[in-house]
Design an enzyme around this catalytic site. Sequence first.
Site, PDB file in Angstrom:
ATOM      1  N   PRO A   1      -8.153  -2.185 -56.367  1.00 40.30           N
ATOM      2  CA  PRO A   1      -8.537  -3.448 -56.205  1.00 40.30           C
ATOM      3  C   PRO A   1      -9.644  -3.776 -56.878  1.00 40.30           C
ATOM      4  CG  PRO A   1      -9.336  -2.269 -54.350  1.00 40.30           C
ATOM      5  CD  PRO A   1      -8.552  -1.076 -55.090  1.00 40.30           C
TER       6      PRO A   1
ATOM      7  N   ASP B   1      -4.282   1.810 -66.535  1.00 44.59           N
ATOM      8  CA  ASP B   1      -3.729   3.333 -66.807  1.00 44.59           C
ATOM      9  C   ASP B   1      -4.795   4.219 -66.115  1.00 44.59           C
ATOM     10  OD1 ASP B   1      -1.897   2.656 -68.720  1.00 44.59           O
ATOM     11  OD2 ASP B   1      -3.456   1.785 -69.952  1.00 44.59           O
TER      12      ASP B   1
END
Length: 489
Positions: free
Chosen positions: A120, A178
């Site tokens: 988040p 990533d």
Amino acid sequence: MDQPESQLLLSDRFLINGTPASVNFFGDGKIRWSDGDADRCLAVERDVIGFASEGSRIRIRAIVENGGGFCCVGRRGNLLRKDFVFEIASADSHRLWSQKLREYIDSLGRPKRLFVFVNPYGGKKSASKIFQDGVTPLLKDADIQITIQETKHQLHAKAVTQTLDLSKYDGLVCVSGDGIVVEVVNGLLERDDWDSAIKMPIGVVPAGTGNGMAKSLLDSVGDRCSPINAVLAIIRGHKRSLDVATIRQGETKFFSVLMLAWGLVADIDIESEKYRWMGSARLDFYALRRILHLRKYNGSISFVPAPGFEAFGEPSTYKGESTGGPNAFSPSQEGPLKVQQHGYQGPGIELEKLQWRRIDGPFVSIWLHNVPWGGEDTMAAPDAKFSDGYLDLIIMRDCPKLPLLASMSELNKGNHVKSPHVMYFKVKAFVLEPGYRTEDPTKGGIIDSDGEVLARGNGTYKCDQKSLMAYDSLQIAVDQGLATVFSPI
């Protein structure tokens, strides 16, 4: 399926979305019918997410091209969810259609249970919304059971992955940039059962700043880098192998699947963090600033070139450490130490027996890439492959500012590698010996791997990230196809 492509499995006449139609289901997974306006087709493998029996109806949950058209061949544009309701009066026909649909979908090897990481805090902090609005509905339509883990802090995903009971799942999904993908790979490889754990497929849904892995996977088939395309790749269950690079310094290891940078690219990536409030524009802003005040770094690199690239550099000898494969460890190590090691120790390559070459600095930038895209707008290594066993090396030793600015503006197309100031080739192994700035020998640089600070020299930008390694010599070796990722093909 073992069925010949053109074999007719079922043929019937019933209502589809209220319109009478003659419907055929073929052994290649195509459902064809005519609705009076045009011939229609659903390719189950590509278009159908799942289905449900509702009394005399079968509700096909599908993804079709926006605008109402759908066909069995060719690339498509924007996609949307659409239901096709088959109203079958005969109970026997209903049962047979349900059975054949289930058999075909089950034969595709699609995942049924997924463990999902949601970050988040990454990027624009939109991962939770992307997950709720874009990921959850599609996985529910595909009848996939999910276990959700929101990451609370850096390395949380790695810690969870290290102890997770993988037997309960068919894949791990990262709704993030990533960084979480890298944590998951490192967590899998630091397990005692790493050799089986690393075979667990990893899915990537773009929800971060860079999204280089998701972009690389989706762009490989011409798909737009979007959550819906990424989720569809996971649902369909196609997989491909992915090279993993082991970065080693002494006993310290880091497993990389994206990139390593030192010099200009690393400085932009890490130092621009102070402007994170600008969003992705921070990279362009800070890149311009760094080019106008260009740094050069002393140092040297050694490498084992891929076949066809032996002309780069000068002949050299290997001065690093042996990698830690099952039968390859440093002669200085004693036998008992080998027994104490746990987790993946790196590819079992006898580096000292390979043909090494060397290039000395100063350098503007050193950039190693495992996949083509470093971010959604950065095609760093246009020739990079997912599992060719090599890293793509992009070197810039010197470049005037105007040509450098022009070169950086071509990053979104990958044309920067065509610059006369750039060397671009593939390597199997690599040693970096980083030095200090030419204009200020008291200040070092930053070594950045997969968006994380691997090492930093004296006088560099201080951020919250702790360095894993010292600003000193480190080596990299590639293990071909070690990891597995969900892929559009």
